[in-house]
Scaffold this active site. Sequence first.
Site, PDB file in Angstrom:
ATOM      1  N   PRO A  51      13.127  -0.734  -0.094  1.00  0.00           N
ATOM      2  CG  PRO A  51      14.578  -2.533   0.262  1.00  0.00           C
ATOM      3  CD  PRO A  51      13.447  -1.778   0.887  1.00  0.00           C
ATOM      4  CB  CYS A 134      17.028  -9.799  -3.083  1.00  0.00           C
ATOM      5  SG  CYS A 134      16.939  -9.535  -4.874  1.00  0.00           S
ATOM      6  CE  LYS A 175      12.130  -5.559   2.498  1.00  0.00           C
ATOM      7  NZ  LYS A 175      11.743  -6.733   1.655  1.00  0.00           N
ATOM      8  CG  ASN A 234       7.960  -5.778   2.461  1.00  0.00           C
ATOM      9  OD1 ASN A 234       8.829  -6.377   1.854  1.00  0.00           O
ATOM     10  ND2 ASN A 234       7.171  -4.908   1.863  1.00  0.00           N
ATOM     11  N   GLY A 235       4.667  -6.355   2.642  1.00  0.00           N
ATOM     12  CA  GLY A 235       3.856  -7.176   1.763  1.00  0.00           C
ATOM     13  C   GLY A 235       2.428  -6.687   1.675  1.00  0.00           C
ATOM     14  CB  VAL A 258       7.976  -2.393  -1.957  1.00  0.00           C
ATOM     15  CG1 VAL A 258       8.958  -2.348  -3.134  1.00  0.00           C
ATOM     16  CG2 VAL A 258       8.750  -2.570  -0.655  1.00  0.00           C
ATOM     17  NE  ARG A 259       3.845  -5.958  -5.101  1.00  0.00           N
ATOM     18  CZ  ARG A 259       2.737  -6.691  -5.135  1.00  0.00           C
ATOM     19  NH1 ARG A 259       2.088  -6.861  -6.276  1.00  0.00           N
ATOM     20  NH2 ARG A 259       2.266  -7.252  -4.039  1.00  0.00           N
TER      21      ARG A 259
END
Length: 361
Positions: A51, A134, A175, A234-235, A258-259
Amino acid sequence: MSDIMDEISRLSLKDAKPNMTISPRNPDHNPLHLIKNMKLKHGRPAFIAGPMVRYSKLPFRELVRNFNCDIVYTPMILAREFVRNDVARLSDFTTNDKDRSVIVQVGASNVEDLLKFVDMIYPYVDGIGLNCGCPIKEQMREGIGAALMSEPELVSSMVKAVKEKYGDSIVIETKIRIHNDLNETINFVKMVEKNGVDFITVHGRTKNTRSSIPANYDAIKLVKETVNVPVVANGDCFSLKDAFEIAEYTGVDGVMAVRGILANPAIFAGFDKTPWSAVEIFWDLATSYGLPFRITQHHLSQMMEKIIPRKYLKEMNETNNMIDMIDWFDSNFNLKRAGDENFATAIEPTWKQSREEMAHI
């Protein structure tokens, strides 16, 4: 697409049910099914686009599915606003029949808002992702996002309420980020697993860790070794090579970018930079679906940063409206439209001859 959104707006908050004209979700698009199948049948982790605030909207979600992405998330939607405001519903969520497999990420701080949100949206998505990671301060002040990392009982009660009402007919994910004390992370994931979460995504940073600091894959590996449900890492996934290395090191079932995927929507297809075909497909989707100019411009700027000289990127970023930006592309490139011969087949930018020579000076 508008018919679907009109139907969402008409759903009753008290007893929301899918309209009989809405097709049931295809079980092949069930995120849990996909995550398990990719590992068992294809020997690889599930490839997931995470997201992104403002940027994982419908055109981008459709774009990455052209490049080997299995599951895509929506931007986070605030449950409280969504269930109370039809304007928020129409602006925050759009979908269509191609938008599968899709997980809607939700920011919620109580069981009541989350259940109302799920009641309204579940016929139109393949899974619900509860945001517990977040780090934006405004969101944390509202008790959502990373604020929930210190509320494992609350998160567990929200997960339990959804599973008690919907059972296996809906997939729910949490998440999370890691805690400074990893014992807290382990206690957290054990608790949500006990209360029925279907899978867990772990961002390998704390809520205060900057993105310049490498993700903690040892922490992700520890979570994977602790729970029995699938785990997604993630990361710092910026290439297909990264995805496989992360999965091999941590043992996870899926890898989220993501990025990395914002900069290169084709990373899971093995491209080390954005292929020109992705630019042409994105232009077609952005104009077809009516993506706002500044969001379109930001996507293109991210996608093209590594494939055109900086001076040209600066020119593109200085355009002030969609028409001017289209004219800029047509002045510099042979930008093909859907229906044109060889549309979305080029790998390198298709410079106009006069500009190609200048671009390589």
